[in-house]
Motif scaffolding. Structure first.
Motif, PDB file in Angstrom:
ATOM      1  N   GLY A 132      66.192   9.782  28.772  1.00  0.00           N
ATOM      2  CA  GLY A 132      66.622   9.149  27.751  1.00  0.00           C
ATOM      3  C   GLY A 132      67.958   8.120  27.358  1.00  0.00           C
ATOM      4  O   GLY A 132      68.821   8.611  28.523  1.00  0.00           O
ATOM      5  N   ASP A 146      59.954   4.262  32.747  1.00  0.00           N
ATOM      6  CA  ASP A 146      59.126   4.917  31.182  1.00  0.00           C
ATOM      7  C   ASP A 146      58.473   6.351  31.821  1.00  0.00           C
ATOM      8  O   ASP A 146      57.751   6.038  32.535  1.00  0.00           O
ATOM      9  N   PRO A 181      63.111  17.352  24.562  1.00  0.00           N
ATOM     10  CA  PRO A 181      63.254  15.346  24.488  1.00  0.00           C
ATOM     11  C   PRO A 181      61.576  15.031  24.842  1.00  0.00           C
ATOM     12  O   PRO A 181      61.301  14.065  23.654  1.00  0.00           O
ATOM     13  N   THR A 185      59.713  13.004  21.557  1.00  0.00           N
ATOM     14  CA  THR A 185      59.651  11.519  21.839  1.00  0.00           C
ATOM     15  C   THR A 185      58.578  11.935  21.092  1.00  0.00           C
ATOM     16  O   THR A 185      58.085  10.624  20.364  1.00  0.00           O
ATOM     17  N   SER A 252      56.507   7.093  24.605  1.00  0.00           N
ATOM     18  CA  SER A 252      57.589   6.989  25.853  1.00  0.00           C
ATOM     19  C   SER A 252      58.971   7.317  25.604  1.00  0.00           C
ATOM     20  O   SER A 252      59.716   7.167  25.173  1.00  0.00           O
ATOM     21  N   SER A 253      59.844   7.854  27.068  1.00  0.00           N
ATOM     22  CA  SER A 253      60.722   7.755  27.332  1.00  0.00           C
ATOM     23  C   SER A 253      61.614   6.850  28.307  1.00  0.00           C
ATOM     24  O   SER A 253      60.862   7.184  29.811  1.00  0.00           O
TER      25      SER A 253
END
Length: 288
Positions: A132, A146, A181, A185, A252-253
């Motif tokens: 992130g 990613d 996270p 996401t 995706s992050s």
């Protein structure tokens, strides 16, 4: 420079006199003056000495540089990463390459984001992988890849709460440390964050690791939001199923390599970072 001095020690006096005469002719002035029994260097000779000494110093530095280039890096490389990185193709590849550096010791910590950032700030690690976007006055972040997330389960029936009147209240969600996270996401990309956020406080199963969560999902304990690369083989073989509200949805992050600002990392660390970057692109076919 010992080679040069060895050669000089074998030069005879007549040869030295001839070379001095040629040099004086080329420079247009005397290098030495005889005063009684003494030979005194002139101002020109002293200036030449300063100039030639700088050249010899440069030669020494050049030789040292060449020698250092031949020496394999040694010491300890310390870095940290989230647990999900253990399943990435580039991590597996780098583990097969580190034996090329027998004098480097590796200390790799598996930590959540906050602990990685803390370890960097306190100087416990050389670099770290973090998930992130982050802004920190002491750290710089370079995009690495990613990470894509999927909601998965062993049985399709476990996804039925999304289609029933009871809705997500009956969803058996599996949690693990550092999963927030992933959840946020995926839920935001699916447009289900408000609907699912209550599940953050009421998981059906909370287990102590990502690996444990994957085992629980494979056993049919519930559904989990997992980095896709961690369960890629299970999805391909049909051992697990994925659910998403639309076929085009991608959750995706970004993954970043984090380092301390203004710090020059040792050569051994830079070599490993570069190996990680290269391994990411060498035939993995993965975004992670």
């Amino acid at each position: 420079m010992s080679l040069y001095y060895t050669r000089l020690s074998k030069i005879t006096q007549p040869t030295v006199s001839q070379q001095i005469a040629k040099l004086e002719e080329r420079l247009g002035g005397k290098l030495f003056e005889r005063v009684g029994h003494d030979v005194i260097p002139t101002a020109l000779a002293q200036e030449l000495l300063v100039f030639s000494s700088s050249i010899l110093d440069m030669m020494d530095q050049f030789e040292d540089k060449l020698q250092n280039g031949r020496i394999l890096p040694h010491g300890t490389v310390r870095y940290a990463m989230p647990e999900s990185c253990q399943w990435t193709p580039h991590y597996i590849k780098i583990m097969g390459q580190i034996r090329e550096f027998p004098d480097i010791r590796f200390k790799i910590d598996i930590l959540p984001n906050d602990a990685i950032i803390k370890g960097l700030i306190e100087g416990h690690i050389d670099f770290g992988f973090v998930l992130g976007e982050h802004i920190h006055p002491e750290l710089r972040f370079q995009k690495f890849s990613d990470e894509v997330y999927s909601m998965v389960a062993r049985d399709k029936e476990l996804f039925h709460p999304f289609q029933s009147e009871a809705g997500s209240s009956k969803l058996r969600l599996i949690m693990f440390p550092g999963w927030e996270p992933f959840f946020s996401t995926w839920a935001r990309a699916a447009g289900l964050f408000k609907q699912l956020k209550s599940k953050l406080k009421e998981p059906a199963v909370h287990i102590g690791s990502l690996a444990g969560a994957i085992h629980a999902i494979n056993a049919g304990a519930g559904v989990g939001i997992i980095p896709s690369h961690c369960v890629a083989n299970d999805l391909v073989t049909g051992k697990l199923y994925e659910w998403k509200p639309s076929r085009t949805m991608i959750a995706s992050s970004p993954v970043f390599i984090a380092k301390r600002i203004g710090e020059r990392l040792p050569k051994r660390v830079e070599i490993i970072i570069e190996m990680l970057r290269l391994s990411k692109h060498e035939g993995t076919g993965s975004k992670s």
